[in-house]
Design a protein around this motif. Structure first.
Motif, PDB file in Angstrom:
ATOM      1  N   THR A 122     -13.080   2.002  -9.333  1.00 53.26           N
ATOM      2  CA  THR A 122     -11.770   1.331  -9.397  1.00 53.26           C
ATOM      3  C   THR A 122     -11.849  -0.026  -8.675  1.00 53.26           C
ATOM      4  O   THR A 122     -11.228  -0.999  -9.100  1.00 53.26           O
ATOM      5  CB  THR A 122     -10.645   2.193  -8.777  1.00 53.26           C
ATOM      6  N   ALA A 126     -11.056  -3.528 -10.417  1.00 54.61           N
ATOM      7  CA  ALA A 126     -10.001  -4.361  -9.812  1.00 54.61           C
ATOM      8  C   ALA A 126     -10.553  -5.747  -9.484  1.00 54.61           C
ATOM      9  O   ALA A 126      -9.864  -6.761  -9.659  1.00 54.61           O
ATOM     10  CB  ALA A 126      -9.460  -3.682  -8.547  1.00 54.61           C
ATOM     11  N   TRP A 127     -11.810  -5.787  -9.025  1.00 58.46           N
ATOM     12  CA  TRP A 127     -12.443  -7.069  -8.663  1.00 58.46           C
ATOM     13  C   TRP A 127     -12.546  -7.957  -9.907  1.00 58.46           C
ATOM     14  O   TRP A 127     -12.235  -9.140  -9.868  1.00 58.46           O
ATOM     15  CB  TRP A 127     -13.821  -6.752  -8.079  1.00 58.46           C
ATOM     16  N   PHE A 161      -4.104  -4.490 -12.241  1.00 55.60           N
ATOM     17  CA  PHE A 161      -4.925  -4.829 -11.079  1.00 55.60           C
ATOM     18  C   PHE A 161      -4.423  -4.112  -9.817  1.00 55.60           C
ATOM     19  O   PHE A 161      -5.199  -3.480  -9.101  1.00 55.60           O
ATOM     20  CB  PHE A 161      -4.910  -6.355 -10.862  1.00 55.60           C
ATOM     21  N   LEU A 164      -5.165  -0.287  -9.759  1.00 53.20           N
ATOM     22  CA  LEU A 164      -6.572   0.058  -9.517  1.00 53.20           C
ATOM     23  C   LEU A 164      -6.991  -0.322  -8.094  1.00 53.20           C
ATOM     24  O   LEU A 164      -7.706   0.434  -7.417  1.00 53.20           O
ATOM     25  CB  LEU A 164      -7.468  -0.630 -10.546  1.00 53.20           C
ATOM     26  N   ALA A 165      -6.537  -1.502  -7.646  1.00 49.86           N
ATOM     27  CA  ALA A 165      -6.899  -1.938  -6.288  1.00 49.86           C
ATOM     28  C   ALA A 165      -6.318  -0.958  -5.257  1.00 49.86           C
ATOM     29  O   ALA A 165      -7.000  -0.590  -4.291  1.00 49.86           O
ATOM     30  CB  ALA A 165      -6.397  -3.360  -6.028  1.00 49.86           C
ATOM     31  N   HIS A 168      -8.391   2.164  -5.181  1.00 52.37           N
ATOM     32  CA  HIS A 168      -9.650   1.863  -4.487  1.00 52.37           C
ATOM     33  C   HIS A 168      -9.455   1.855  -2.966  1.00 52.37           C
ATOM     34  O   HIS A 168     -10.208   2.489  -2.229  1.00 52.37           O
ATOM     35  CB  HIS A 168     -10.177   0.504  -4.959  1.00 52.37           C
TER      36      HIS A 168
END
Ligand code: HEM
Ligand code: HEM
Length: 217
Positions: A122, A126-127, A161, A164-165, A168
């Motif tokens: 994730t 996200a990155w 984003f 997911l971030a 993570h």
């Protein structure tokens, strides 16, 4: 007192004081000052990206009283700043390896990237989405999209984003206690809901302020 002062204090507490307090009061074992500084900067930069939702028209009601053009300027400056910090976060993680014996920094990074855990996957997605957010903002005029389409693209990218971030950060972060995870879920969830509400009830119009935004982008 001016309503704006109350609102600024609330934002300061939610996005800076609480994350810092939860970081300090959490029971993660303390490591070298370099590692702790890197962790703290990463965490605060992430909260800075959560703030982006509240520095946009998604938070229109609370932003009454401020000039939208100024808010959007802050949104852009902070967006580029925090994206810049989080872009180098995977590399910063292994910087302390230069000062320690054992695994070399490049090997440590490869090891992290190939763990295949949900937390890391994730993070990687996200990155990549974060880079897309940065590039599509930087090159907005070159994309030949209408302002409306660009904003919807930007909004959808931001939602995927931030989900997911957040997964993570909650899964991999060593400073993530229950209150910290709760705060992240609350700020991300509310930001997304505010934005979806805007899409449902306030169809996007091109605001006057964005004429000079375009000139400066
Ligand atoms: C990289 C630099 C960035 C730039 C230059 C930028 C620029 C903008 C602009 C010009 C707007 C429209 C403002 C308005 O009319 O209300 C906007 C809206 C928005 N931005 Fe960004 N942004 C950036 C980064 C980010 C990031 C990192 C996030 C999320 C983590 C984000 C989330 C949003 C959201 C949720 C909106 C509202 C979208 C909408 O109203 O449809 N932005 N941004
Ligand atoms: C290639 C992509 C990424 C990789 C390989 C990666 C890797 C990691 C690892 C291994 C950790 C745990 C660090 C530790 O144990 O001290 C971590 C934590 C963290 N990551 Fe990432 N990450 C990536 C992308 C991102 C992105 C895109 C964001 C935010 C937008 C982010 C925000 C964070 C935060 C806030 C922490 C928690 C720090 C802490 O609790 O000390 N990461 N990441």
């Amino acid at each position: 007192m001016d309503q704006r002062i109350y609102k600024s204090v609330i934002a300061f507490v939610l996005f800076l004081v609480f994350p810092f307090l939860f970081y300090e009061l959490g029971d993660a074992p303390h490591r070298t000052p370099l590692k702790e500084t890197i962790s703290l900067i990463t965490l605060l930069a992430f909260f800075g990206l959560l703030l982006q939702f509240y520095l946009s028209r998604a938070n229109q009601t609370a932003l009454k009283g401020w000039k939208m053009g100024r808010i959007v300027k802050w949104h852009k400056v902070l967006g580029y700043l925090f994206i810049g910090i989080l872009l180098i976060h995977p590399f910063l993680l292994v910087v302390p390896r230069y000062f320690e014996g054992g695994v070399a920094p490049s090997d440590a990074l490869t090891l992290i990237l190939t763990t295949g855990s949900k937390g890391i996957i994730t993070g990687i997605i996200a990155w990549l989405l974060m880079i897309m957010l940065g590039i599509t903002s930087l090159l907005r005029k070159k994309l030949h999209l209408s302002y409306k389409s660009w904003r919807v693209l930007h909004g959808i990218l931001s939602i995927v984003f931030i989900i997911l971030a957040s997964v993570h950060v909650i899964k991999t972060g060593r400073h993530i206690s229950t209150p910290m995870a709760g705060l992240i879920a609350l700020l991300a969830g509310t930001g997304i809901l505010f934005l979806l509400k805007t899409y449902l009830y306030n169809p996007i119009q091109k605001p006057a302020a964005c004429k000079d935004d375009e000139a400066s982008m």
